[in-house]
Structure formats: C-alpha cells, structure tokens
Design a protein around this motif. Sequence first.
Motif, PDB file in Angstrom:
ATOM      1  N   GLY A   1      -8.266 -16.478  -4.134  1.00 47.58           N
ATOM      2  CA  GLY A   1      -7.472 -16.587  -4.084  1.00 47.58           C
ATOM      3  C   GLY A   1      -7.749 -16.205  -2.148  1.00 47.58           C
ATOM      4  N   PRO A   2      -6.120 -16.716  -1.696  1.00 50.30           N
ATOM      5  CA  PRO A   2      -6.461 -16.899  -0.166  1.00 50.30           C
ATOM      6  C   PRO A   2      -6.422 -15.682   0.402  1.00 50.30           C
ATOM      7  N   TRP A   3      -6.835 -14.155  -0.030  1.00 53.87           N
ATOM      8  CA  TRP A   3      -7.144 -12.762   0.847  1.00 53.87           C
ATOM      9  C   TRP A   3      -8.049 -12.633  -0.005  1.00 53.87           C
ATOM     10  N   ALA A   4      -7.854 -12.868  -0.858  1.00 54.86           N
ATOM     11  CA  ALA A   4      -9.347 -11.749  -1.922  1.00 54.86           C
ATOM     12  C   ALA A   4     -10.536 -11.513  -1.830  1.00 54.86           C
ATOM     13  N   THR A   5     -10.859 -10.928  -2.147  1.00 54.35           N
ATOM     14  CA  THR A   5     -12.308 -10.429  -1.753  1.00 54.35           C
ATOM     15  C   THR A   5     -13.448 -10.206  -2.605  1.00 54.35           C
ATOM     16  N   SER A   6     -12.097  -9.321  -4.003  1.00 51.34           N
ATOM     17  CA  SER A   6     -13.689  -9.560  -5.418  1.00 51.34           C
ATOM     18  C   SER A   6     -13.157  -9.685  -6.625  1.00 51.34           C
ATOM     19  N   LEU A   7     -12.218 -11.023  -7.098  1.00 53.37           N
ATOM     20  CA  LEU A   7     -12.284 -10.605  -8.106  1.00 53.37           C
ATOM     21  C   LEU A   7     -12.525 -10.132  -9.476  1.00 53.37           C
ATOM     22  N   ARG A   8     -13.988 -10.274  -8.676  1.00 59.00           N
ATOM     23  CA  ARG A   8     -14.381  -9.079 -10.323  1.00 59.00           C
ATOM     24  C   ARG A   8     -13.948  -7.860 -10.759  1.00 59.00           C
TER      25      ARG A   8
ATOM     26  N   PRO B   1     -14.053 -14.611  -4.184  1.00 57.67           N
ATOM     27  CA  PRO B   1     -12.454 -15.785  -4.371  1.00 57.67           C
ATOM     28  C   PRO B   1     -12.250 -15.906  -4.869  1.00 57.67           C
ATOM     29  N   ALA B   2     -12.811 -16.235  -5.533  1.00 58.56           N
ATOM     30  CA  ALA B   2     -13.018 -17.468  -6.134  1.00 58.56           C
ATOM     31  C   ALA B   2     -13.237 -17.810  -7.467  1.00 58.56           C
ATOM     32  N   VAL B   3     -12.678 -18.962  -8.966  1.00 62.21           N
ATOM     33  CA  VAL B   3     -13.443 -18.681 -10.024  1.00 62.21           C
ATOM     34  C   VAL B   3     -12.929 -19.772 -10.580  1.00 62.21           C
ATOM     35  N   GLY B   4     -13.903 -20.362 -11.932  1.00 64.40           N
ATOM     36  CA  GLY B   4     -13.895 -21.695 -12.355  1.00 64.40           C
ATOM     37  C   GLY B   4     -12.476 -21.332 -13.448  1.00 64.40           C
ATOM     38  N   ALA B   5     -11.321 -21.988 -13.399  1.00 58.76           N
ATOM     39  CA  ALA B   5     -10.145 -22.136 -14.483  1.00 58.76           C
ATOM     40  C   ALA B   5     -10.358 -22.240 -15.485  1.00 58.76           C
ATOM     41  N   SER B   6     -12.614 -22.476 -15.959  1.00 54.29           N
ATOM     42  CA  SER B   6     -12.200 -21.926 -17.460  1.00 54.29           C
ATOM     43  C   SER B   6     -12.317 -20.800 -17.962  1.00 54.29           C
ATOM     44  N   PHE B   7     -12.509 -19.900 -16.850  1.00 59.21           N
ATOM     45  CA  PHE B   7     -12.640 -18.034 -17.335  1.00 59.21           C
ATOM     46  C   PHE B   7     -11.338 -17.818 -17.445  1.00 59.21           C
ATOM     47  N   VAL B   8     -10.064 -18.076 -16.393  1.00 61.20           N
ATOM     48  CA  VAL B   8      -8.539 -17.623 -17.160  1.00 61.20           C
ATOM     49  C   VAL B   8      -8.497 -17.768 -18.273  1.00 61.20           C
ATOM     50  N   GLN B   9      -8.371 -18.604 -19.358  1.00 61.32           N
ATOM     51  CA  GLN B   9      -8.311 -19.637 -20.491  1.00 61.32           C
ATOM     52  C   GLN B   9      -6.371 -19.351 -21.051  1.00 61.32           C
ATOM     53  N   GLY B  10      -6.227 -19.716 -19.842  1.00 62.09           N
ATOM     54  CA  GLY B  10      -4.475 -20.514 -19.424  1.00 62.09           C
ATOM     55  C   GLY B  10      -3.753 -18.928 -19.283  1.00 62.09           C
TER      56      GLY B  10
ATOM     57  N   VAL C   1     -17.951 -17.651   1.763  1.00 62.57           N
ATOM     58  CA  VAL C   1     -17.662 -17.964   0.025  1.00 62.57           C
ATOM     59  C   VAL C   1     -16.469 -18.828  -0.020  1.00 62.57           C
ATOM     60  N   LEU C   2     -15.378 -18.738   0.019  1.00 63.39           N
ATOM     61  CA  LEU C   2     -14.504 -19.464  -0.544  1.00 63.39           C
ATOM     62  C   LEU C   2     -14.287 -20.444   0.943  1.00 63.39           C
ATOM     63  N   ASN C   3     -14.328 -20.274   2.191  1.00 64.11           N
ATOM     64  CA  ASN C   3     -14.842 -21.834   2.965  1.00 64.11           C
ATOM     65  C   ASN C   3     -15.814 -22.862   2.175  1.00 64.11           C
ATOM     66  N   ALA C   4     -16.880 -22.260   1.933  1.00 61.28           N
ATOM     67  CA  ALA C   4     -18.142 -22.572   0.764  1.00 61.28           C
ATOM     68  C   ALA C   4     -17.367 -23.582  -0.325  1.00 61.28           C
ATOM     69  N   VAL C   5     -17.158 -22.896  -1.483  1.00 61.04           N
ATOM     70  CA  VAL C   5     -16.435 -23.334  -2.328  1.00 61.04           C
ATOM     71  C   VAL C   5     -15.067 -24.885  -1.841  1.00 61.04           C
ATOM     72  N   GLN C   6     -14.187 -24.251  -0.960  1.00 66.07           N
ATOM     73  CA  GLN C   6     -13.450 -25.717  -0.862  1.00 66.07           C
ATOM     74  C   GLN C   6     -13.993 -26.708   0.575  1.00 66.07           C
ATOM     75  N   GLN C   7     -15.284 -26.116   0.954  1.00 70.10           N
ATOM     76  CA  GLN C   7     -16.174 -27.261   0.749  1.00 70.10           C
ATOM     77  C   GLN C   7     -16.374 -28.396   0.164  1.00 70.10           C
TER      78      GLN C   7
ATOM     79  N   SER D   1     -15.546 -13.157   8.836  1.00 72.87           N
ATOM     80  CA  SER D   1     -16.901 -13.187   8.792  1.00 72.87           C
ATOM     81  C   SER D   1     -17.462 -12.941   7.406  1.00 72.87           C
ATOM     82  N   THR D   2     -16.259 -11.822   6.493  1.00 72.54           N
ATOM     83  CA  THR D   2     -17.209 -10.902   5.129  1.00 72.54           C
ATOM     84  C   THR D   2     -17.500 -12.602   4.514  1.00 72.54           C
ATOM     85  N   PRO D   3     -18.785 -11.925   3.722  1.00 78.48           N
ATOM     86  CA  PRO D   3     -19.271 -12.904   2.344  1.00 78.48           C
ATOM     87  C   PRO D   3     -18.000 -13.491   1.460  1.00 78.48           C
ATOM     88  N   SER D   4     -16.242 -12.794   0.680  1.00 80.00           N
ATOM     89  CA  SER D   4     -15.389 -13.227   1.005  1.00 80.00           C
ATOM     90  C   SER D   4     -15.196 -14.672   1.182  1.00 80.00           C
ATOM     91  N   ALA D   5     -14.518 -14.644   2.570  1.00 83.16           N
ATOM     92  CA  ALA D   5     -14.450 -15.688   3.538  1.00 83.16           C
ATOM     93  C   ALA D   5     -15.555 -16.570   3.471  1.00 83.16           C
TER      94      ALA D   5
END
Length: 521
Positions: free
Chosen positions: A230-237, A206-215, A451-457, A445-449
């Motif tokens: 993405g607040p509700w994203a599951t797979s940006l991939r 659900p999250a990605v490093g800003a360097s990947f977006v490259q502007g 992961v997003l919680n862990a990324v924010q922490q 309880s989904t993996p994406s949720a």
Amino acid sequence: MLQCAGCDGVRLLSEPGMAALLRGALRGWERECLRVDPTGELACTPHPRTLGAKGTHPWITTDYAEPLLEFITPPAPDVGETLDFLRNVHRYAARRIGDEWLWAGSMPCRIGRDEDIPIAHYGTTNEARFRQVYREGLGLRYGKAMQTIAGAHYNWSLPAPFWEALYERCPQQPSLRAEVDERYFGLVRNMLRFGWLVLYLFGASPAVGASFVQGRSTRLHALGASTLYGPWATSLRMSRLGYQNRVQDKLVIGCNSLKEYVRTLDAAVRTPDPYYATLGVREGAAWKQLSAHVLQTEAEWYAPIRPKRTDAAGLRPAQALRAHGVQYVEVRLLDIDPFIDIGVHAQQAHFLDTLLLLCLLRASPPISPREYAENDENLHRVAAGGRDPRLHLLLHNREYPMRALAHRLVDDMLPVAEVLDAAHAGQEHRNALAAARACIDDPGSTPSARVLNAVQQAGGHATFALEQARVHTAALQSQPLTPFWQERMDRSVADSLTEDERLHALPQEPFEDYVARYLGG
C-alpha cells in the motif's frame, strides 16, 4: 481534555506521593515470531524440544501455527527490565532452533497452500487437544494463512496502592473494585477512539508477499511478481487484509461496562452461527472446530485492546472478569519492527505508558453503535493509508485532517508525560512524544515508510525480511547469556518438560465432556 467526572487527572497525579505510585505500574511483552528456513520458507519442523514443552513453558510457546513462536515476559515495573528479559529469551531461542532463523516483521514469509501450514500440536491431554481443535477451527473459519501473521502485545496495569490513593481522592464508584473496573473500561473505550495513532506511529507492515493473498482481490500495488504494498499503508496486519473475518465485522462486544462486556462476549460464545454450522463441528471422531458459535472461545475476538484477568484458574476469560474484575489491559496494536532484533523497543513502551494513562484519566463517555463503527473506520483508514497527507478521520460524524487530530492528542499527552518523567526522574516519556511529533510532521520518518523504502530497494518483501531475519538471528546468537540467565533458561526448559509429562500421566475424562464443561460454564 483531562477531566474525569469532576476530577482533574493531572492535578491528582501532581499531589504529594501520587506520582511516585506510578513507578509500581507493571508492563510485559508478548512477541510472536515465525521460524523460517534459510531460503525464507515456513519451517515445517516441530517446535524444538530444546525450547521446552510449548504448553507448559512460561516464556516460550507457540501461537496458532507450529512454527509461530511466542516469547512472553512476566510483568515488571521497569521498561528496561522487561526488554532485557525479552532479549535474553530471544538469545536463548536463537541458539536452539538449529539452522532456522527468526523471521523479521509481522507479515509472513512465503507460504504455500493452507493445508501445508502446520497447526500447533500440544499433546494428547484434554487441554492440549482443546488448544489444537480451537486452532483447527480458526483455520476452518478464516484460513490458516491469516494465522501466520505476527504481532506484539503490550500488557499494562497500575498497582494497588495507586488505585487506593486515587479512590480516596476521587471516588466515582461505590467500591474500590468497581472503581478499578470502570476506569479500566474507560481506558479501553478511549483506546478504541485513539488507537489509530499507535498504528500511524508504529505500524511497520506496509507490504506483504503475494503468496499471502492467495488470489484474493485487493487494492494493493504490485512490486514485481512476489510483493504487494500500500503506497500509504502503515499496518496491513491491522487492515482488512489482516485480522478480519466476515462474522466479526458485524459483531459488537460492548465496552461501556464490565457487565456489558462480559454479557456480549459470553453471548458470542453461546450464539450459533448458520455459516459455521454448515462447516460442521465434527467429522466422525475428528473435531473440526470447538463449536459452531459466533466465537469458539473469548480468545477468538480480535480486539485492538482487551481487559484481562489471568490469575483465576479454571474460569473462562469472561467468567474470570465477572468474578474478579479487570487485572490488566492487553494492547494488541503493535506490529513487529523488522529493523529491531527483538521486534519492539523502549520508546514504544514509554509512548504507550503515556497514552494509556491519559486514556485512563480522561473522560470516557459510553460508545454508541455509531461511534463503534466510526472508531473501526478510523483504525482501518490509518492502517491502509495513514501516511497519505490528505487523510481525514471521523470525529462525531465529521471529517478532520488526521495530522491535526494527532497533534492535538499528543498535546493532551504532554502533561501526563511530564508527571511520568518526574516520577521516574528522567525524560523518556517526553522524548517519546517528541519523536511522535516528528513522525506526524514527516510521514517519511515512520517505521512503515522506512520499511516500504527498504522493501523497494531490496526488490521485494521476502528478500528484505529474510535478510533482516538472517542478520537479527546471527546477532542474537552472538550475544552470550550470563551464567545466571543460562541456568535460569535451562531450568525453565527442564521444568516445562517435567510438567508436561506429569500432565500427560493424569487420567483424562472424555474429550466431549471436557469441551461441554468448559464451554457450558
């Protein structure tokens, strides 16, 4: 819901001896994984020779980029056996990559400029150069950053005795081979319809490093200066940020029959594209891409699921399917789970086994152009916002709540799970469905949720994923290989190096002739 042109799928599976034949089903994993240095930067070192020759090793290779490892398991009838194999390959590799780590997750580490991402180099044979030029073409067409995304592929097939018994009881085609092909393509069509559920349950990016977006402009939210999510994203991939491109958005590879699939895929490999033509195929002696066609090869088609044939040496994928039929299907929807050291787990396999078998037995009418667009839209809606409680999906041009559709699909899977559990004398398939229901009812309880919680922490994507990479790599390095596995892996490395040397000693025809012969076949 399980009717298949006059045959009740569950009834057929329940007949004496039928369920037992399911124990011969084969599955295998392909797991991609970046090598990174301890600061979280993309490794710029060559593929370690201690892992063998990447072009000839059966289980350890690279995907697009030089630091993008790919671990492969041979097909096996037992879920635990395939995962044990994958774990042993990880253990071996983790010990032989020096002070580098195995990146955790699908979206990449911090990456710099496109030109700094090293393309995988396989050597100087024509086959090796072909692989490298193909990758040069991917970078030219879509940018190299997209090629640093990692995923997991699940390969699945049913055994010949099962097909023979099914054809004897419920023949729908004039020959056994035609029956197998049509049912596999029915499976593919149904997975295009229902694959969104896999993204919801197992999406973990659900999250990605800003360097990947490259502007590039996105609708993602910022977390500090270095992370987008993405607040509700599951797979940006699997979203439009990931494996997407301008031409393929408009490309339809027909899946209503093997004949249609081969014809449309072959046409894409042979049809010139004006934009790719402006990029050029060669610049002097240097090749920029294999061709200026819509697809350079069939492998460039980014499909959620593919019918495959890999035991027909010398034939292009479309040719192999035309000549010999479908051997297995490759499910390409799974993200790497950053909480697991080998990226995948058994519950995913048990869920996919159940869903794939349902899709094979279930009625699967042809897909119209409108439905192709509808299926694609549903996949993107779940990838970008699957955990949104207000999310609706399209079904026959009407909007329905995603969770109601998800529960209905899991309900349909239950009789198949019961048959599989009876065949394997366990309850893993029903347990996988129970876990799916829990995730449908509780998106948190989904993996994406998680992961997003862990990324924010952690304060950012890179910080979270790097710590997971450190922990996982250390854990794998601490798990000893048995003498059997140590000797087996050492021998595979030595054999791959020997085979690579043998191939490089063979005479080579002009590369232009090799490319023309391959693409012209």
